[in-house]
Design a protein around this motif. Structure first.
Motif, PDB file in Angstrom:
ATOM      1  N   GLN A  80      -2.236  14.153 -27.460  1.00  0.00           N
ATOM      2  CA  GLN A  80      -1.510  14.559 -26.257  1.00  0.00           C
ATOM      3  C   GLN A  80      -0.138  13.888 -26.239  1.00  0.00           C
ATOM      4  OE1 GLN A  80      -2.714  16.957 -24.098  1.00  0.00           O
ATOM      5  NE2 GLN A  80      -4.319  17.139 -25.644  1.00  0.00           N
ATOM      6  N   PRO A  81       0.840  14.493 -25.619  1.00  0.00           N
ATOM      7  CA  PRO A  81       0.786  15.754 -24.894  1.00  0.00           C
ATOM      8  C   PRO A  81       0.868  16.946 -25.846  1.00  0.00           C
ATOM      9  CG  PRO A  81       3.004  14.908 -24.794  1.00  0.00           C
ATOM     10  CD  PRO A  81       2.173  13.883 -25.536  1.00  0.00           C
ATOM     11  N   VAL A  82       0.475  18.099 -25.346  1.00  0.00           N
ATOM     12  CA  VAL A  82       0.598  19.342 -26.096  1.00  0.00           C
ATOM     13  C   VAL A  82       2.068  19.757 -26.049  1.00  0.00           C
ATOM     14  CG1 VAL A  82      -0.030  21.790 -26.051  1.00  0.00           C
ATOM     15  CG2 VAL A  82      -1.784  20.036 -25.700  1.00  0.00           C
ATOM     16  N   LEU A  83       2.575  20.207 -27.181  1.00  0.00           N
ATOM     17  CA  LEU A  83       3.964  20.663 -27.281  1.00  0.00           C
ATOM     18  C   LEU A  83       4.110  22.023 -26.611  1.00  0.00           C
ATOM     19  CD1 LEU A  83       6.265  19.265 -28.911  1.00  0.00           C
ATOM     20  CD2 LEU A  83       5.857  20.936 -30.673  1.00  0.00           C
ATOM     21  N   GLU A  84       5.158  22.183 -25.826  1.00  0.00           N
ATOM     22  CA  GLU A  84       5.425  23.451 -25.144  1.00  0.00           C
ATOM     23  C   GLU A  84       6.782  23.979 -25.592  1.00  0.00           C
ATOM     24  OE1 GLU A  84       4.823  23.056 -20.745  1.00  0.00           O
ATOM     25  OE2 GLU A  84       4.699  20.947 -21.354  1.00  0.00           O
ATOM     26  N   LYS A  85       6.829  25.273 -25.914  1.00  0.00           N
ATOM     27  CA  LYS A  85       8.097  25.872 -26.298  1.00  0.00           C
ATOM     28  C   LYS A  85       8.023  27.384 -26.130  1.00  0.00           C
ATOM     29  CE  LYS A  85       6.821  25.632 -31.219  1.00  0.00           C
ATOM     30  NZ  LYS A  85       7.217  25.082 -32.511  1.00  0.00           N
ATOM     31  N   THR A  86       9.201  27.982 -26.103  1.00  0.00           N
ATOM     32  CA  THR A  86       9.314  29.433 -26.112  1.00  0.00           C
ATOM     33  C   THR A  86      10.015  29.808 -27.401  1.00  0.00           C
ATOM     34  OG1 THR A  86       9.453  29.509 -23.707  1.00  0.00           O
ATOM     35  CG2 THR A  86      10.189  31.470 -24.909  1.00  0.00           C
ATOM     36  N   ARG A  87       9.431  30.744 -28.136  1.00  0.00           N
ATOM     37  CA  ARG A  87       9.982  31.167 -29.424  1.00  0.00           C
ATOM     38  C   ARG A  87      10.634  32.540 -29.287  1.00  0.00           C
ATOM     39  NH1 ARG A  87       6.708  30.131 -34.593  1.00  0.00           N
ATOM     40  NH2 ARG A  87       7.859  28.188 -34.285  1.00  0.00           N
ATOM     41  N   TYR A  88      11.833  32.617 -29.829  1.00  0.00           N
ATOM     42  CA  TYR A  88      12.577  33.874 -29.892  1.00  0.00           C
ATOM     43  C   TYR A  88      12.755  34.237 -31.360  1.00  0.00           C
ATOM     44  CZ  TYR A  88      13.586  32.720 -25.073  1.00  0.00           C
ATOM     45  OH  TYR A  88      13.450  32.408 -23.740  1.00  0.00           O
ATOM     46  N   LEU A  89      12.612  35.511 -31.678  1.00  0.00           N
ATOM     47  CA  LEU A  89      12.772  35.990 -33.055  1.00  0.00           C
ATOM     48  C   LEU A  89      14.048  36.810 -33.148  1.00  0.00           C
ATOM     49  CD1 LEU A  89       9.104  37.154 -33.694  1.00  0.00           C
ATOM     50  CD2 LEU A  89      10.140  34.948 -34.260  1.00  0.00           C
ATOM     51  N   GLU A  90      14.865  36.500 -34.157  1.00  0.00           N
ATOM     52  CA  GLU A  90      16.112  37.231 -34.355  1.00  0.00           C
ATOM     53  C   GLU A  90      16.304  37.548 -35.826  1.00  0.00           C
ATOM     54  OE1 GLU A  90      19.648  35.867 -32.493  1.00  0.00           O
ATOM     55  OE2 GLU A  90      18.597  35.318 -30.644  1.00  0.00           O
ATOM     56  N   LYS A  91      16.521  38.817 -36.094  1.00  0.00           N
ATOM     57  CA  LYS A  91      16.771  39.280 -37.458  1.00  0.00           C
ATOM     58  C   LYS A  91      18.256  39.122 -37.750  1.00  0.00           C
ATOM     59  CE  LYS A  91      15.207  42.352 -40.794  1.00  0.00           C
ATOM     60  NZ  LYS A  91      14.898  41.680 -42.003  1.00  0.00           N
ATOM     61  N   GLN A  92      18.576  38.485 -38.861  1.00  0.00           N
ATOM     62  CA  GLN A  92      19.953  38.322 -39.333  1.00  0.00           C
ATOM     63  C   GLN A  92      19.942  38.653 -40.812  1.00  0.00           C
ATOM     64  OE1 GLN A  92      22.851  37.045 -37.733  1.00  0.00           O
ATOM     65  NE2 GLN A  92      21.813  37.058 -35.767  1.00  0.00           N
ATOM     66  N   GLY A  93      20.544  39.774 -41.179  1.00  0.00           N
ATOM     67  CA  GLY A  93      20.508  40.188 -42.575  1.00  0.00           C
ATOM     68  C   GLY A  93      19.075  40.490 -42.977  1.00  0.00           C
ATOM     69  N   ASP A  94      18.643  39.930 -44.101  1.00  0.00           N
ATOM     70  CA  ASP A  94      17.296  40.160 -44.612  1.00  0.00           C
ATOM     71  C   ASP A  94      16.259  39.182 -44.062  1.00  0.00           C
ATOM     72  OD1 ASP A  94      18.220  42.245 -46.195  1.00  0.00           O
ATOM     73  OD2 ASP A  94      18.603  40.936 -47.919  1.00  0.00           O
ATOM     74  N   PHE A  95      16.674  38.284 -43.186  1.00  0.00           N
ATOM     75  CA  PHE A  95      15.779  37.203 -42.768  1.00  0.00           C
ATOM     76  C   PHE A  95      15.536  37.202 -41.269  1.00  0.00           C
ATOM     77  CE2 PHE A  95      17.767  35.795 -46.704  1.00  0.00           C
ATOM     78  CZ  PHE A  95      16.646  35.552 -47.464  1.00  0.00           C
ATOM     79  N   LEU A  96      14.387  36.640 -40.907  1.00  0.00           N
ATOM     80  CA  LEU A  96      14.006  36.495 -39.520  1.00  0.00           C
ATOM     81  C   LEU A  96      14.128  35.024 -39.129  1.00  0.00           C
ATOM     82  CD1 LEU A  96      12.819  38.076 -37.093  1.00  0.00           C
ATOM     83  CD2 LEU A  96      10.572  37.288 -37.866  1.00  0.00           C
ATOM     84  N   TRP A  97      14.910  34.760 -38.098  1.00  0.00           N
ATOM     85  CA  TRP A  97      15.049  33.413 -37.569  1.00  0.00           C
ATOM     86  C   TRP A  97      14.061  33.230 -36.422  1.00  0.00           C
ATOM     87  CZ3 TRP A  97      18.198  29.619 -39.440  1.00  0.00           C
ATOM     88  CH2 TRP A  97      19.157  29.999 -40.369  1.00  0.00           C
ATOM     89  N   GLU A  98      13.442  32.066 -36.367  1.00  0.00           N
ATOM     90  CA  GLU A  98      12.604  31.662 -35.246  1.00  0.00           C
ATOM     91  C   GLU A  98      13.382  30.594 -34.485  1.00  0.00           C
ATOM     92  OE1 GLU A  98       9.044  30.258 -37.159  1.00  0.00           O
ATOM     93  OE2 GLU A  98       8.212  32.279 -37.286  1.00  0.00           O
ATOM     94  N   ILE A  99      13.736  30.891 -33.240  1.00  0.00           N
ATOM     95  CA  ILE A  99      14.479  29.936 -32.426  1.00  0.00           C
ATOM     96  C   ILE A  99      13.528  29.411 -31.363  1.00  0.00           C
ATOM     97  CG2 ILE A  99      16.448  29.550 -30.893  1.00  0.00           C
ATOM     98  CD1 ILE A  99      16.676  32.516 -33.090  1.00  0.00           C
TER      99      ILE A  99
END
Length: 154
Positions: A80-99
């Motif tokens: 503990q504590p449990v990690l909290e986050k919001t993930r956004y996915l964005e395609k740039q060129g041939d790759f996918l970014w995880e923000i």
């Protein structure tokens, strides 16, 4: 054996989400340097992930979907504590970014990750991409539980 090749960067203030994000709750059952064992709930699905020791930006990775009820029970067993986050996915060129936009004790931290087919792969850098932190252990999710971003001296 599955292999993850990933680079991690800070995100500049000029980045704006390009769509709805996915809520993630993430906990660790093991954080020893030789391996991490992670349980994660992404929206309404559970996952168990085992990762080997980092070798540069590469490491072994095994991920399995598990029943949501099992993931909820394992999160209660996790460090503990449990990690909290919001993930956004964005395609740039041939790759996918995880923000990842962190919450809780890590609020204020925004990190972008890109998975690559080889360590030498060239990719375009979005204008919002900041400093690379791939080798900085402070930014490993498993370490953000032990030493949250809010406790760092800025």
């Amino acid at each position: 054996m599955a292999k993850e090749i990933e680079r991690k960067f800070l995100v500049k203030d000029n980045w704006q989400p390009q769509g709805a994000g996915m809520k993630i709750a993430q906990g660790y059952l093991s954080t020893v340097p030789e391996r991490t064992v992670r349980v994660r709930i992404k929206d309404d699905k559970g996952y168990l992930t085992i990762k080997g020791k980092n070798e540069g930006i590469s490491r072994a990775e095994f991920e399995y979907e598990i029943p949501l009820q099992d993931a909820e029970a394992l999160l209660r067993l996790a460090e503990q504590p449990v990690l909290e986050k919001t993930r956004y996915l964005e395609k740039q060129g041939d790759f996918l970014w995880e923000i990842d936009v962190f919450a809780g004790d890590n609020e204020g931290l925004v990190v972008a990750e890109i998975e690559l087919p080889t360590e030498e792969t060239v990719f375009s850098r979005p204008s919002w991409l900041g400093e690379e932190v791939s080798g900085d252990v402070r930014y490993y999710n498993a370490n953000l539980i032990k030493m949250p971003y809010s406790l760092w001296k800025k």
